[in-house]
Design a protein around this motif. Structure first.
Motif: not given
Length: 162
Positions: A130-144
């Motif tokens: 609702r107010t805005g956010a910064v999220i960090q995503i960690s994963s393994t590629g390739p991203f889909d």
């Protein structure tokens, strides 16, 4: 004696060359302060309005990557899934995350700064802020990213406009 010395020197040079080669193949050391992050448009798989930054790795290739997503107030990410596990941290602001086949406000779990979500591979999930956010995503590629409802996929909407 000279032969033993030559063998020892040659062995030492061989080991040094192997160490240098291994060091050259290692990933670079990476450090970021928030002011150093270079934001750009989010990939076309994400709804319009978000900004993205790749902090580590290459999401398009196999291997570990870390990205940040800056979501504006009111941003909605419809139900989707990924082929690989995804670890999501809320860096700033607040948002909400839910599990299910479609965006359902009744299924949202509020997330504040510092929150962590682990979304296993192929589990349908959705998010909003609702107010805005910064999220960090960690994963393994390739991203889909596969949307549960293909009509929610912004890539399909872009094709409809042509």
């Amino acid at each position: 004696m000279k032969r033993a010395l030559l063998i020892a020197v040659a062995s030492g040079l061989s080991i040094a060359a192997i160490c240098r080669t291994a060091a050259a193949d290692e990933p670079a050391h990476v450090m970021f302060n928030p002011a150093d992050i270079k934001w750009g448009e989010a990939p076309p798989a994400l709804p319009h309005g978000a900004k993205a930054a790749v902090l580590y790795g290459d999401p398009g290739k196999p291997g570990l990557f870390v990205i940040r997503l800056k979501m504006p107030p009111g941003y909605v990410l419809p139900a989707h899934w990924h082929s690989n596990d995804e670890i999501v941290s809320v860096v700033s602001g607040s948002g909400a995350f839910g599990l299910g086949d479609k965006f359902d406000p009744k299924l949202l779990h509020p997330l504040s700064t510092g929150a962590l979500v682990v979304a296993p591979a192929k589990h349908n999930h959705f998010a909003t802020t609702r107010t805005g956010a910064v999220i960090q995503i960690s994963s393994t590629g390739p991203f889909d990213m596969t949307y549960v409802n293909p009509a929610d996929d912004p890539r399909n909407k872009a094709n409809d406009k042509k």
